[in-house]
Structures are given as structure tokens and as C-alpha cells.
Design an enzyme around this catalytic site. Sequence first.
Site, PDB file in Angstrom:
ATOM      1  N   TYR A 143       0.818  -1.216   0.000  1.00  0.00           N
ATOM      2  CA  TYR A 143       0.000   0.000   0.000  1.00  0.00           C
ATOM      3  C   TYR A 143       0.848   1.261   0.000  1.00  0.00           C
ATOM      4  CZ  TYR A 143      -3.839  -3.197   1.162  1.00  0.00           C
ATOM      5  OH  TYR A 143      -4.745  -4.224   1.145  1.00  0.00           O
ATOM      6  N   LYS A 193       4.120 -15.475   2.488  1.00  0.00           N
ATOM      7  CA  LYS A 193       4.082 -16.218   1.222  1.00  0.00           C
ATOM      8  C   LYS A 193       5.536 -16.466   0.835  1.00  0.00           C
ATOM      9  CE  LYS A 193       1.798 -17.810  -2.400  1.00  0.00           C
ATOM     10  NZ  LYS A 193       1.012 -19.058  -2.304  1.00  0.00           N
ATOM     11  N   ASP A 225      -2.124 -18.718   1.890  1.00  0.00           N
ATOM     12  CA  ASP A 225      -3.213 -19.510   1.293  1.00  0.00           C
ATOM     13  C   ASP A 225      -3.706 -20.553   2.300  1.00  0.00           C
ATOM     14  OD1 ASP A 225      -0.573 -20.032   0.739  1.00  0.00           O
ATOM     15  OD2 ASP A 225      -0.891 -20.953  -1.207  1.00  0.00           O
ATOM     16  N   ASP A 249      -5.275  -7.288   5.608  1.00  0.00           N
ATOM     17  CA  ASP A 249      -6.503  -6.640   5.142  1.00  0.00           C
ATOM     18  C   ASP A 249      -7.515  -7.716   4.722  1.00  0.00           C
ATOM     19  OD1 ASP A 249      -8.292  -4.789   4.254  1.00  0.00           O
ATOM     20  OD2 ASP A 249      -7.037  -3.932   2.692  1.00  0.00           O
ATOM     21  N   ASP A 253     -11.041  -9.493   7.005  1.00  0.00           N
ATOM     22  CA  ASP A 253     -12.413  -9.509   6.496  1.00  0.00           C
ATOM     23  C   ASP A 253     -12.958 -10.931   6.532  1.00  0.00           C
ATOM     24  OD1 ASP A 253     -12.469  -6.811   6.009  1.00  0.00           O
ATOM     25  OD2 ASP A 253     -13.382  -7.026   4.022  1.00  0.00           O
TER      26      ASP A 253
END
Length: 378
Positions: A143, A193, A225, A249, A253
Site C-alpha cells: 500500500y 508467502k 493460502d 486486510d 475480512d
Amino acid sequence: MNMEATIAVLPGDGIGPEVTDAAIRVLDAVTQMYGHRVTYTRHLIGGCSIEAHTTALTDEALEACARADAVLLGAVGGPKWDDPNAPVRPEQGLLALRKGLGVFGNLRPVKPYPALMNASPLRPELLRGVDLIVVRELTGGLYFGQPKGRFVEGGKTRAVDTLEYHEDEIERIMTLAFRLAEGRRKKVTSVDKANVLESSRLWRSIATETAKKHPEVTLHHMLVDTASMRLITSPADFDVVVTENMFGDILTDEASVLAGSMGMLPSASLGAGTVGLYEPIHGSAPDIAGKGIANPIGTILSVAMMLRYSFQLEREARAIETAVHRTILDGCRTKDLGGRMGTQEMTTEIISRLIMVRGIQYGDEVAVRMDEWRAGAL
Ligand code: NAD
């Protein structure tokens, strides 16, 4: 000790003003009950700031937040400002605020209420014992990394985002996660990752180094994952989950589904500075904005986190959490939880139980009753 504090409030867009108003009612009630004094300053952020000042956060608003003792934020964004080609976007205000306050760690606790298990799409047996906290790195990664943008070369457009982390950025978020774990079930899951990304390999090695300084805490590494799958299939296995900005992020959620509604979850963003930023995890919910039906609990619980982390008022924080729990146990529900109560009505119910909680805290059977409440027995 009595507290005197200035809180900067940035209601933002959509349901932001509705849920921050509700949380301020609760904060006013709790501060009056326990003899504290709070003053508020109000500022624009996001779409409403773009309308008024052509920028998503003015320097003046950011300075006022930096001068305050804590910041309460609603949410930003909406279809009006969604044009991907727009020169200014509401989220820029959010990113500038986080960066400006230096809040590098976002804490998002997820602990589903037994009485709301039916509101979650997951089977109740999967939700039993879920009590996790996601620690999301907030001021680095994709970001913020540079270069970032769209570039036209040879008549063709190229878009670039950069995923960059410095070791000290990783070290400080890891330290925060391990310290939190020490006060909990002593388990950190570091999500990355590392099979693909160089930044994740650095992330992993620093997680391993940090673990050596916290021998009581067990560290697990998990690929993002796998983590996204395990959050749904065995959420009770997690204690503290620490991860970089974008993975956090997305995973938070996903984790919100465990609680039954986006509207339930609070967050606190903390950093090296003294000003904490508190906001619900949901967005501006344009589909329900202005209808008076938004669930205020995520923002109200964010205020509880503010009392705990910015002002060390544990008793007051627990009073709010207990009042929310009691309200849920009594069957009060907003529309997202399958009920009919509006934002203000739900808030009034919570405040009335806050008064009961204080009565009990001052009674003889304080500890017993509070423990029973927390255990959901009452
Ligand atoms: P959202 O979180 O706003 O809404 C997702 C769904 O959850 C919607 O159906 C909404 O009605 C519901 N919901 C959310 N909060 C609720 C609450 N308190 N009570 C009841 N229902 C609630 O996510 P979205 O729809 O993807 O995004 C809408 C806008 O919000 C976009 O402009 C997005 O960029 C922005 N956004 C802002 C933030 C933030 O300010 N931190 C975070 C996420 C999204």
C-alpha cells in the site's frame, strides 16, 4: 485516577457518522459514570473531505489528530468517489492518517459471542473456543511501496505497486505480536508467502529471530493460502496471527465472518507515538447509509479498546464489553444480525446495561458476577 482527554473524531462517509455518534454516546456515558472528562474535536476525512477541501485529509485535520490523546474514526469511501481514474481517492485520507500518526500495528480481535453463533455461516462446533487476534502491519508493504502508479510507455499503459519491507518494520510488528501473545495463549502464527515472495522470506527470518527473545511463546509459520483455509476450517487453533499489510486486510475480512457480521468487529491501531487510532473494521456500507440501521457494536467496542490501550482504563473497557455482551445475551439485534433494532435503539440498550454493570462492579459480588457474565453464564 480520573482521566482528562481530547479525542479527535473523524466520522467520515456513509455509515461512519452514524456509528461514531453511537460510540460517542457510550463513551460519554462511561466517562460520566466513572468521573472522567473527555472533549472532542471533529474533522473531515475521505469523500466528505474531498468535497470540502479537494483532499482526503487536510494538514490541519492530521495535525489536530496528532495533538489529540486518541483518534476515533468511522469509515471512508462510497460510490460517488469510486472512479479509479479520480486524482484523489477517499482511502488516501486513511493511509495518510495511519502514516502520519505512525500507527504501524493494527489489532483486530475476533471472539464470536456464543449467542450469535447462528448469525455466522460456520457450524457452531467450528466456532467454539475461537478467540484470536490478528496483528496487521499497517504502514508498509504494497500500500505504500514506491514506485507506485501507472506509466505509459510506447503507447501502452503499465501499472506498478511495490511490495517492500525493511527489517526494522518487521521487527517492531513482530515484537508487538509476541508481547500480546505473552498475555494470552502464548502462540504466534506468522503468515507470509515465503515460497514466492522475497519480502516474505525476510518476514519469516525476522519472525524466527524475534521468537528467540520470547521463549515462552510458540511460533508457527503459515503460508497465507493455508491460513485463509484454516481460518474457516479450524479457527479455534489460532491465538495471535501476525501478518503484512495486504494479507492482513484480506484475512481480517474473512475472520469477520466468524463473528457473524462485519458490524461487530473493532480495531485499534498503535505505534511508537502516543496517539492510538480506533475504528471498526467495516467500511462505509453505502447500501445502508442514512437508514439508521447500521450495527454500532464494532465502533463501540473500538472505544473500549481505546480506553484499554490509550488510557489504561481496563475497568471501563470491560464495562463496555460486558454491557455489549449482556445486550446480545438479552436478544437485542440489529438488522445484520437478523433483528429489527436501529443503531440508536441498540446503543440505548447498551448504555442501559452499562449502568447495570457499574452497579454490579460496586456491589459485593463483583468478581463472581463479572466472571459469570464473561463466561456467558448470565
Ligand atoms: P463495507 O464494509 O462497507 O460493507 C460490506 C457489507 O457489510 C455491506 O453489505 C454492508 O451493508 C455491511 N456492513 C458493513 N458494516 C456494517 C454495519 N456496521 N452494520 C451493518 N452492516 C454492515 O464494505 P464494501 O461494501 O466493500 O465497501 C464500501 C465502501 O467502504 C467502499 O468505498 C470501500 O472502499 C470503503 N471501505 C472503507 C474502509 C474503511 O474506511 N476502513 C474499509 C473497507 C471498505
